[in-house]
Design a protein around this motif. Sequence first.
Motif, PDB file in Angstrom:
ATOM      1  N   ALA A 193       0.830  -1.211   0.000  1.00  0.00           N
ATOM      2  CA  ALA A 193       0.000   0.000   0.000  1.00  0.00           C
ATOM      3  C   ALA A 193       0.862   1.258   0.000  1.00  0.00           C
ATOM      4  O   ALA A 193       0.554   2.245  -0.691  1.00  0.00           O
ATOM      5  CB  ALA A 193      -0.932  -0.008   1.211  1.00  0.00           C
ATOM      6  N   VAL A 194       1.970   1.235   0.759  1.00  0.00           N
ATOM      7  CA  VAL A 194       2.835   2.419   0.831  1.00  0.00           C
ATOM      8  C   VAL A 194       3.535   2.649  -0.511  1.00  0.00           C
ATOM      9  O   VAL A 194       3.628   3.792  -0.998  1.00  0.00           O
ATOM     10  CB  VAL A 194       3.865   2.248   1.965  1.00  0.00           C
ATOM     11  N   ILE A 195       4.036   1.579  -1.129  1.00  0.00           N
ATOM     12  CA  ILE A 195       4.696   1.721  -2.433  1.00  0.00           C
ATOM     13  C   ILE A 195       3.706   2.212  -3.476  1.00  0.00           C
ATOM     14  O   ILE A 195       4.024   3.084  -4.304  1.00  0.00           O
ATOM     15  CB  ILE A 195       5.335   0.383  -2.855  1.00  0.00           C
ATOM     16  N   ARG A 196       2.476   1.678  -3.434  1.00  0.00           N
ATOM     17  CA  ARG A 196       1.463   2.144  -4.379  1.00  0.00           C
ATOM     18  C   ARG A 196       1.122   3.609  -4.122  1.00  0.00           C
ATOM     19  O   ARG A 196       0.897   4.378  -5.060  1.00  0.00           O
ATOM     20  CB  ARG A 196       0.215   1.274  -4.264  1.00  0.00           C
ATOM     21  N   TRP A 197       1.107   4.011  -2.857  1.00  0.00           N
ATOM     22  CA  TRP A 197       0.845   5.418  -2.513  1.00  0.00           C
ATOM     23  C   TRP A 197       1.916   6.326  -3.122  1.00  0.00           C
ATOM     24  O   TRP A 197       1.608   7.359  -3.735  1.00  0.00           O
ATOM     25  CB  TRP A 197       0.796   5.547  -0.985  1.00  0.00           C
ATOM     26  N   ASN A 198       3.168   5.943  -2.982  1.00  0.00           N
ATOM     27  CA  ASN A 198       4.255   6.719  -3.581  1.00  0.00           C
ATOM     28  C   ASN A 198       4.128   6.792  -5.101  1.00  0.00           C
ATOM     29  O   ASN A 198       4.276   7.861  -5.711  1.00  0.00           O
ATOM     30  CB  ASN A 198       5.605   6.117  -3.201  1.00  0.00           C
ATOM     31  N   ALA A 199       3.861   5.636  -5.720  1.00  0.00           N
ATOM     32  CA  ALA A 199       3.773   5.599  -7.183  1.00  0.00           C
ATOM     33  C   ALA A 199       2.608   6.442  -7.686  1.00  0.00           C
ATOM     34  O   ALA A 199       2.740   7.178  -8.682  1.00  0.00           O
ATOM     35  CB  ALA A 199       3.629   4.158  -7.657  1.00  0.00           C
ATOM     36  N   GLN A 200       1.463   6.368  -7.015  1.00  0.00           N
ATOM     37  CA  GLN A 200       0.318   7.155  -7.457  1.00  0.00           C
ATOM     38  C   GLN A 200       0.533   8.646  -7.224  1.00  0.00           C
ATOM     39  O   GLN A 200       0.064   9.476  -8.015  1.00  0.00           O
ATOM     40  CB  GLN A 200      -0.942   6.677  -6.737  1.00  0.00           C
ATOM     41  N   THR A 201       1.246   9.001  -6.169  1.00  0.00           N
ATOM     42  CA  THR A 201       1.586  10.412  -5.953  1.00  0.00           C
ATOM     43  C   THR A 201       2.470  10.939  -7.075  1.00  0.00           C
ATOM     44  O   THR A 201       2.271  12.047  -7.595  1.00  0.00           O
ATOM     45  CB  THR A 201       2.294  10.584  -4.597  1.00  0.00           C
ATOM     46  N   ILE A 202       3.465  10.131  -7.457  1.00  0.00           N
ATOM     47  CA  ILE A 202       4.348  10.521  -8.561  1.00  0.00           C
ATOM     48  C   ILE A 202       3.564  10.622  -9.862  1.00  0.00           C
ATOM     49  O   ILE A 202       3.711  11.589 -10.631  1.00  0.00           O
ATOM     50  CB  ILE A 202       5.496   9.507  -8.691  1.00  0.00           C
ATOM     51  N   ALA A 203       2.704   9.635 -10.128  1.00  0.00           N
ATOM     52  CA  ALA A 203       1.933   9.643 -11.377  1.00  0.00           C
ATOM     53  C   ALA A 203       0.996  10.849 -11.445  1.00  0.00           C
ATOM     54  O   ALA A 203       0.871  11.488 -12.504  1.00  0.00           O
ATOM     55  CB  ALA A 203       1.147   8.345 -11.505  1.00  0.00           C
ATOM     56  N   LYS A 204       0.350  11.170 -10.341  1.00  0.00           N
ATOM     57  CA  LYS A 204      -0.547  12.331 -10.324  1.00  0.00           C
ATOM     58  C   LYS A 204       0.210  13.614 -10.605  1.00  0.00           C
ATOM     59  O   LYS A 204      -0.241  14.480 -11.366  1.00  0.00           O
ATOM     60  CB  LYS A 204      -1.251  12.406  -8.965  1.00  0.00           C
ATOM     61  N   ARG A 205       1.400  13.749 -10.008  1.00  0.00           N
ATOM     62  CA  ARG A 205       2.204  14.951 -10.239  1.00  0.00           C
ATOM     63  C   ARG A 205       2.680  15.036 -11.681  1.00  0.00           C
ATOM     64  O   ARG A 205       2.699  16.112 -12.281  1.00  0.00           O
ATOM     65  CB  ARG A 205       3.413  14.934  -9.292  1.00  0.00           C
ATOM     66  N   LEU A 206       3.055  13.909 -12.271  1.00  0.00           N
ATOM     67  CA  LEU A 206       3.510  13.910 -13.657  1.00  0.00           C
ATOM     68  C   LEU A 206       2.390  14.329 -14.605  1.00  0.00           C
ATOM     69  O   LEU A 206       2.635  15.041 -15.593  1.00  0.00           O
ATOM     70  CB  LEU A 206       4.031  12.525 -14.042  1.00  0.00           C
ATOM     71  N   ARG A 207       1.163  13.926 -14.325  1.00  0.00           N
ATOM     72  CA  ARG A 207       0.050  14.342 -15.185  1.00  0.00           C
ATOM     73  C   ARG A 207      -0.219  15.839 -15.049  1.00  0.00           C
ATOM     74  O   ARG A 207      -0.572  16.503 -16.032  1.00  0.00           O
ATOM     75  CB  ARG A 207      -1.197  13.524 -14.845  1.00  0.00           C
TER      76      ARG A 207
END
Length: 690
Positions: free
Chosen positions: A263-277
């Motif tokens: 869950a924590v790794i997915r949280w980091n990845a989704q935060t990065i993906a949201k910022r990239l968009r």
Amino acid sequence: MWRRIIYHPEVNYALRQTLVLCLPVAVGWLLGDLQRGLLFALIPACCNIAGLDTPHKRFFKRLVVGGSLFAFSSFAIQYFGLLHVPLPVIMFVMTMLLGITGEISPLHGRLLPGALIAAIFTISLEGRMPIWQPPLLYILGTIWYGLFNWFWFWLWKEQPMRETLSLLYRELADYCEAKYTLLTRLTDLETALPPLLARQQKAVDLINLCYQQMHMLSGGKQNEYKRLTRAFQVALDLQEHIAVSLPQPEEVQKLVEQSHAEAVIRWNAQTIAKRLRVLADDILYHRLPDRFSMSKPLSALEKITRHHSDNPVGHFCYHHFSRIGRVLRTQRPLYQRDLMADRQRRLPLIPALRSYLSLKSSALRTAGRFAVMLSFASTLALFLNMPKPYWVLMTTMFVSQNGYSATRVRIQHRALGTLAGLVIAALTLRLHVPETLVLLVMLLVTLVSYLFIRKYYGWAMIGFTVTAVYSLQLLSLNGADFLWPRLLDTLLGCLIAFGGMLWLWPQWQSGLLRQNAHDALGAYQSALQLLLGNEQQPEKLAYQRIRVNQAHNALFNSLNQAMQEPAFNSHYLADMKLWVTHSQFIVEDINAMTILAREHTMLTSDLAERYLQTCEIALQRCQQRLEYDGPGSETNIMEAPENFHEGPITVVERHVRRILSHLKVMHTISSLAWSQRPHHGNWLSGKLRK
């Protein structure tokens, strides 16, 4: 709101193409010479196919060359027609002469179909005006097209690069999110890896496109491109850290079972993906980015890493996520690159001619294929007593693409779109609408068609067919007579193009798999020589890393296209798919080693030299297996790498040993798969080209 409309790639492209087409028509209508305006609007089609709307530092030089080729083609087909030279002979000789442009550079190669379209359009004008008017029309039309596009790109000078960078950031966001969302499913390589590989290759394609645009625009030397250059360097850092390989799947599973790391790794990845968009939209719509921080998800990941210090997965994710977070927070690359050092070179005319006259020249095969298809279409038109077979020839040119799959899809969309457009035109011609309203509807249909043409070619063809019918109706009042013959001509042209792509010197991607695999292994060897050598220069490492990704990208694209080609050995392609999968793992290991080399965490010189020798032997044996046409033998099977020293294994050693294990599997696959390869031409069975 207006930014999203005017800067949107599809809207911006549709507005540009519609205005450059419709302004001459509007001027002709206002001056009482609508027919001349409609004829003048045909020229942008040739310019689009020839790539004259590509922003380039030699923009006006390319316009001069393109306009001269259009005028030459138009004059030649009329002049030799007056000398009673058969049309098939004219088309064959002209195509083979102009085919040399493909040997100069890929961008110059687009001048060939543009010049041929100009000649084909001229066939429809023969007998309606003096011989000098069509060439003059092409010269003036090219000047108008060039001036309009120059003004348009002056208004939106950075827009082409902004569109590409925005797409790159979005692709990186999707790739990062998909990769770490599938964290616990990476053990199933058959289902989890192909989507990730496809996203990775799209990102590499966009990086390659950005490099091309920078070289064409001299972006590294112009101040207005500095912000975009920095954004591109940031994207290279992001791709480097996102594309590195995860540690062993069993370690991932162990960490997930012992903690809430997933869950924590997915949280980091989704935060990065949201910022990239968000950054993708900011780049495209000319907005300054707001502040960003991902300290909370990184803190949670750091806590898991401390509690499970013996598991490498936590350290791996925290290392790369923290650097990605720093790049996104500061909007500055981790280190500066000289992006203009690796310049693309054009081949001069005389060496290009020498290379073009070789039977191994892909430009010669492309020109030969076009020449035979157009000659066959012209001969068939003469046999069927077609007075002006321009529509058959034009359809053949429009649907012919570089590969089998692209041509097949284009043929389907063109045929179905033309059929639907002709049905709509046949119904609406009975309404007897006033001329002014017809022109307004044509303007609207053209705009809507250009909005869809990049993604939905078939839907766009419906609109373009309707406007073509009404253009003929306005030119000669015979739009209704146009319907049935043009449908038959379209189908005939599609069949000729399909047969030409299928039987005339096709560029079968399955045949190119071996050469692309050989080139990829060579790129891996060059990268390892830099990584395990005495001097690790960041600039050279960065360029070689991109070359490694591009070489594997060419291999991956060849495999995807080969799997859609007809009548090939499915077992061979399945084996090559596994070979390409292991090649992707090597690319990810090289990405990770590039980062470690820049951070000075490498091996001792003696140990690095011994590992390098072992890697070079393994790579050369794989290349020899690809070059050898006979069956596999036991003498070529690689032994397991020896243990160079006792004690703990460093991170770099772990990557090198994984590369060696992948090479061993790839050698075995080559030995088994090569005997099953397809045989579809002499160029597939001989030695690899040098």
